[in-house]
Scaffold this motif. Structure first.
Motif, PDB file in Angstrom:
ATOM      1  N   ARG A 237    -100.177  -6.616  49.005  1.00 48.89           N
ATOM      2  CA  ARG A 237    -100.371  -5.525  48.045  1.00 48.89           C
ATOM      3  C   ARG A 237     -99.068  -4.800  47.712  1.00 48.89           C
ATOM      4  O   ARG A 237     -99.012  -4.049  46.743  1.00 48.89           O
ATOM      5  CB  ARG A 237    -101.375  -4.530  48.597  1.00 48.89           C
ATOM      6  N   GLY A 238     -98.060  -4.984  48.555  1.00 51.19           N
ATOM      7  CA  GLY A 238     -96.791  -4.313  48.324  1.00 51.19           C
ATOM      8  C   GLY A 238     -96.821  -2.830  48.638  1.00 51.19           C
ATOM      9  O   GLY A 238     -96.028  -2.058  48.111  1.00 51.19           O
ATOM     10  N   GLU A 239     -97.739  -2.449  49.513  1.00 55.14           N
ATOM     11  CA  GLU A 239     -97.828  -1.033  49.897  1.00 55.14           C
ATOM     12  C   GLU A 239     -98.350  -0.925  51.316  1.00 55.14           C
ATOM     13  O   GLU A 239     -99.114  -1.764  51.780  1.00 55.14           O
ATOM     14  CB  GLU A 239     -98.744  -0.270  48.950  1.00 55.14           C
ATOM     15  N   SER A 240     -97.936   0.120  51.985  1.00 53.00           N
ATOM     16  CA  SER A 240     -98.364   0.335  53.353  1.00 53.00           C
ATOM     17  C   SER A 240     -99.697   1.059  53.373  1.00 53.00           C
ATOM     18  O   SER A 240     -99.921   1.983  52.594  1.00 53.00           O
ATOM     19  CB  SER A 240     -97.316   1.159  54.105  1.00 53.00           C
ATOM     20  N   SER A 241    -100.562   0.651  54.285  1.00 59.56           N
ATOM     21  CA  SER A 241    -101.836   1.341  54.443  1.00 59.56           C
ATOM     22  C   SER A 241    -101.666   2.596  55.278  1.00 59.56           C
ATOM     23  O   SER A 241    -102.558   3.428  55.334  1.00 59.56           O
ATOM     24  CB  SER A 241    -102.864   0.417  55.088  1.00 59.56           C
TER      25      SER A 241
ATOM     26  N   ASN B  50     -94.359   4.454  52.059  1.00 60.36           N
ATOM     27  CA  ASN B  50     -94.158   3.508  50.964  1.00 60.36           C
ATOM     28  C   ASN B  50     -93.543   4.162  49.738  1.00 60.36           C
ATOM     29  O   ASN B  50     -93.819   3.783  48.618  1.00 60.36           O
ATOM     30  CB  ASN B  50     -95.479   2.807  50.615  1.00 60.36           C
ATOM     31  N   GLN B  51     -92.652   5.117  49.960  1.00 57.17           N
ATOM     32  CA  GLN B  51     -91.987   5.757  48.832  1.00 57.17           C
ATOM     33  C   GLN B  51     -91.043   4.784  48.165  1.00 57.17           C
ATOM     34  O   GLN B  51     -90.366   3.995  48.815  1.00 57.17           O
ATOM     35  CB  GLN B  51     -91.149   6.952  49.301  1.00 57.17           C
ATOM     36  N   GLU B  52     -90.988   4.841  46.855  1.00 56.17           N
ATOM     37  CA  GLU B  52     -90.021   4.052  46.097  1.00 56.17           C
ATOM     38  C   GLU B  52     -88.745   4.868  45.958  1.00 56.17           C
ATOM     39  O   GLU B  52     -88.787   6.062  45.718  1.00 56.17           O
ATOM     40  CB  GLU B  52     -90.576   3.743  44.694  1.00 56.17           C
TER      41      GLU B  52
END
Length: 109
Positions: free
Chosen positions: A90-94, A106-108
């Motif tokens: 998903r490209g994001e941390s749960s 999961n900050q960009e």
């Protein structure tokens, strides 16, 4: 039963596998922290399986012990690995926030 009907699901499954390979490669390139988390979870799962196998070997050798603790550890590690893999796909941390910094993980930038 026709050949076209039976081969269609195989083509769909193959397309899904190709898409998964692409997504994993892309995610690994863009999210190295999630790649590391997945790799760490995979190693933890392997270690848990190895520990369970060692106990099972002892049981097979006649030792009067059980492997419930090790089995539970494998289940926890399996769940953690599944979540890490899903996060990578998903490209994001749960994980909502890193407790040490109180910031989302999961900050960009």
């Amino acid at each position: 039963m026709s050949t076209a009907i039976t081969s269609e699901p195989d083509l769909d499954a193959e397309a899904q596998r190709v898409a998964a390979v692409h997504r994993l490669a892309t995610s690994k390139a863009f999210h190295p922290e999630l790649r590391r988390a997945e790799a760490q979870a995979r190693v933890q799962l392997a270690a848990a399986v190895m520990a369970m196998d060692e106990v099972e070997d002892r049981i097979a050798g006649g030792e009067k012990i059980h492997s419930l603790h090790e089995q539970a550890a494998v289940e926890r590690a399996k769940d953690a690995y599944a979540q890490a893999l899903a996060d990578l796909v998903r490209g994001e941390s749960s994980v909502e926030a890193d407790p040490s910094t109180s910031q989302p993980m999961n900050q960009e930038h």
